[in-house]
Design a protein around this motif. Sequence first.
Motif, PDB file in Angstrom:
ATOM      1  N   LYS A   3       0.943  -1.328   0.077  1.00  0.00           N
ATOM      2  CA  LYS A   3      -0.173  -0.104   0.232  1.00  0.00           C
ATOM      3  C   LYS A   3       1.101   1.430  -0.013  1.00  0.00           C
ATOM      4  O   LYS A   3       0.235   2.301  -0.216  1.00  0.00           O
ATOM      5  N   CYS A  64      -9.350   8.325  -2.438  1.00  0.00           N
ATOM      6  CA  CYS A  64      -9.250   8.469  -0.763  1.00  0.00           C
ATOM      7  C   CYS A  64      -7.777   8.120  -0.834  1.00  0.00           C
ATOM      8  O   CYS A  64      -7.081   7.301  -1.235  1.00  0.00           O
ATOM      9  N   LYS A  65      -7.034   8.419   0.625  1.00  0.00           N
ATOM     10  CA  LYS A  65      -5.328   8.179   1.016  1.00  0.00           C
ATOM     11  C   LYS A  65      -5.689   6.734   0.813  1.00  0.00           C
ATOM     12  O   LYS A  65      -5.171   5.904   1.156  1.00  0.00           O
ATOM     13  N   ARG A  66      -6.645   6.505   1.597  1.00  0.00           N
ATOM     14  CA  ARG A  66      -6.255   4.934   2.510  1.00  0.00           C
ATOM     15  C   ARG A  66      -7.932   4.524   1.706  1.00  0.00           C
ATOM     16  O   ARG A  66      -8.663   3.920   2.211  1.00  0.00           O
ATOM     17  N   LYS A  68     -10.577   2.023   0.646  1.00  0.00           N
ATOM     18  CA  LYS A  68     -11.162   1.090   1.323  1.00  0.00           C
ATOM     19  C   LYS A  68     -11.742   0.201   0.332  1.00  0.00           C
ATOM     20  O   LYS A  68     -11.139  -1.289   0.199  1.00  0.00           O
ATOM     21  N   GLU A  71      -8.715  -3.403  -0.636  1.00  0.00           N
ATOM     22  CA  GLU A  71      -8.604  -3.769   0.506  1.00  0.00           C
ATOM     23  C   GLU A  71      -9.190  -4.769   0.388  1.00  0.00           C
ATOM     24  O   GLU A  71      -9.323  -6.193   0.343  1.00  0.00           O
TER      25      GLU A  71
END
Lengths: 499, 286
Positions: A3, A64-66, A68, A71
């Motif tokens: 990531k 998005c920075k993280r 989803k 995942e």
Amino acid sequence: MSKKDSPKPKGKPTTSVKKSRPTRPPRVKMNEQPPAIRVKNFEEVPFGLTPEQARLEASRCLQCKRPKCVEGCPVQVQIPDFIALIAEGKFVEAACKIKETNVLPAVCGRVCPQETQCEATCILGRRHEPVAIGYLERFCADFERLGGHVELPKKAKPNGKKVAIVGSGPSGLTVAGDLALLGYQVTIFEAFHKGGGVLVYGIPEFRLPKEIVEKEIHYLERLGVEIKYNHVIGKCKTINELLTRDGFDAVFIGVGAGLPRFMNIPGENLNGVYSANEYLTRSNLMKAYLFPDYNTPVIKGSKVIVVGGGNVAMDCARTALRLGANKVTLVYRRAREQMPARAEEVHHAEEEGIIFKLLANPVEIIGDEQGNVCRVKCQNYTLGEPDASGRRRPIPIENSFFELEADLVIIAIGNNANPLIPQSTKEIKTNKWGNIITDPIGRTSMKRVYAAGDIVTGAATVISAMGGGRLAAKAIHFDLMGVSDPMITTACQLPKEDE
Amino acid sequence: MYEIVEKREEVPNIHRLIIREPNVAKKAKPGQFVILMPDEKGERVPMSIVETKKDTFTIFMLELGITTGKIANMHPGEKLYAVAGPLGQPAEIEYYGNVLLGGGCYGIGAIYPLAKALKAKGNRIVTIIEARSKYLIYLEEKLRIVSDEFYIATSDGSRGTNGHVQTVLDRLIKNGHRFDHAKFIGCTYMMMNCSNITAPYRIPTRVALNTIMLDGSGMCGCCRVSVGGKTKFACVDGPEFDGHQVDWAELMKRKAAYQEAEMISYQTSPHICRALIENYFGESDE
Ligand SMILES: Cc1cc2nc3c(=O)[nH]c(=O)nc-3n(C[C@H](O)[C@H](O)[C@H](O)COP(=O)(O)OP(=O)(O)OC[C@H]3O[C@@H](n4cnc5c(N)ncnc54)[C@H](O)[C@@H]3O)c2cc1C
Ligand SMILES: Cc1cc2nc3c(=O)[nH]c(=O)nc-3n(C[C@H](O)[C@H](O)[C@H](O)COP(=O)(O)OP(=O)(O)OC[C@H]3O[C@@H](n4cnc5c(N)ncnc54)[C@H](O)[C@@H]3O)c2cc1C
Ligand code: SF4
Ligand code: SF4
Ligand code: FES
């Protein structure tokens, strides 16, 4: 690959990451053949996005920075990165970005169950509709392919090691591609006369044009992978012989599930009763829909019953319509919510006029004097408490029988593991369902032998077979060349499943 | 690979082909088969392996419908599109004592490797072959060499006994011949009739079933047969089964599943086979 790579496009001016914009365009709708027309042909149902549609859809992504979404993807496609490239109109670059982690984007964009994977976890989905990640993935892969020029990535220098791959399904193709890039000399052994596994013999043309699979295989050949067709391993060569006589340093087994399950009810051996594998293989691989130009026949049927509720059942039902059936009824033991098929496929099937007979199961197939099917006796079911799979258990209702007329019955209730390889190689351990047992990174109980895909997990998905293949490729690289990878360490920390 | 090295029409409509494929040649055991495709559009047809030599193997092929017709029209030097094998379980080859072998049609060829292997194990071999007429008998010399007794039956009486394998078999048993084991290969009727004759005498009987097949590796279930009340896949569990346990009626119905389609594909085929249309259903007519 981890990531950590993703923050790069953070500062891209194209996508302001402020609070959600007040006017967000709605999720794109893909144009498709209208149901009344498409049930008469075998051409692909959805047409794909136009470049304009793709860029507009890409602009919906929040970057998005993280993310989803990543995942939710079994192989961690760097989704925001490739979507940003689409938004900028860099379609080929976007395709290359996906290929860093997923070698078959044109396939996955079409057949992944996105609604339970990447799109299920997309942040936008909480308030609006999720970004159409699958459509976008398909779009850039198609753009690259139809542009005619697919860049070959840089290959490492030959490292002198030979690896044999048994089976050319998604798991085998992934291992082959990864190892070829790492400098291995790779040979695939495939039982059939065509490569692609379920992608060619199972999934119909109208959902995944075979031309796409052929292109992917051609791409591997350009990478230097040799494919030997008509090689049934376990019969013409054993795993041991590959390792000793033929001098392979490692063997990967990706032979899929492929042993059809029957219901063990009276009448199952009547003419006009097919396993889904037989029906689809006749129609897809042997092209019986082009009979008599292609010589393999298939029983077409006018009143067709398909037993099951998964993707395979939907594919059979929709194939039957296209082969000219008047009425196709899908009989499934549980309720609609429990159907394992992709939402899009269920929707397509309904649009095309497939009748769903839910909470029912055949108990007997009745034939005429010539041994042809004419009726199916079914029993009604109700749902009880949730079982081990978490789904509510179907329970037969006493004395609730009914009969349906039928001249073709297709049994699509799943596959067991094909025993050919374990039978001929005692060193390879299997579990009680016959699936090959591996450690978390695909090593079997036999040294230098690896496995992944449906033969290990039982029937699953294209992308999970690819994910398993990717790990096994890394394990091979680690064991033969001593090169470690963060993916291996992560995977090894996972607890072992059901043991 | 897959090259047709030699091809000869031994008797009308039965062709002997020698095909180059080292994997098959090196591995084949008596009783196993291959799957062939003449071209990309052809069917996958199973054929019994009769002999192997270095990197080639021999089959005897009855020209019957579209796909065998296509193969029959190929020439030495040409390549088949696909050759996969060896497939199936090898036949049971043990020392039994007195062994009876019966072959008809393509089975005259297919029984030969079994005769040879059983002879090598020290068995006493009694062979009976059948054909419609004397001019359809082939491989006689080779079979005689590995047989201790050798009989011929023809349905028109032009040679040997007037009748079928079962006619001779019935007579031998009634004349006091004792058999410890029997194997039959050929048309389904012959195998069924012979199994019915050996059953009351409790002669262990093995038959090589020729169900319709597709992949030949256990993946489709197209070749399923009921043996002893259980469903078996002929391509991976067989093709050799206990003749006293086979559900013959079901097998014959399943073999006829595509008769109409076969007729269409045969008639619309651009090439002209020499086989007569009557010949087409001849196999199971008797
Ligand atoms: C009809 C159908 C529809 C599906 N739809 C979807 C879908 O929409 N989305 C999705 O994600 N998944 C879907 N799946 C599931 C998905 O296709 C499989 O999970 C996936 O293909 C498994 O890949 P694999 O590499 O394990 O093996 P497979 O794709 O099964 O390939 C195995 C290959 O190995 C070969 N082989 C077998 N035995 C031998 C041997 N002894 N020697 C040499 N070669 C051998 C076979 O011929 C085959 O080519 C579907 C499956 C089917 C049957
Ligand atoms: C294990 C095994 C070994 C065999 N060995 C030989 C052999 O050594 N020599 C030989 O001449 N024949 C052999 N056969 C039979 C041969 O495979 C068929 O005659 C052939 O497939 C007919 O093909 P066709 O297209 O020419 O005829 P078609 O017109 O398609 O069919 C004619 C008849 O052949 C049978 N048949 C059709 N398709 C198949 C199929 N895919 N598999 C099996 N049977 C089919 C059906 O009963 C059908 O009615 C064997 C069959 C099996 C299963
Ligand atoms: S590979 Fe499948 S799950 Fe992953 S991003 Fe693509 S469509 Fe989604
Ligand atoms: S979660 Fe959705 S919105 Fe966020 S980056 Fe992924 S696709 Fe874009
Ligand atoms: S031919 Fe497909 S399972 Fe035997």
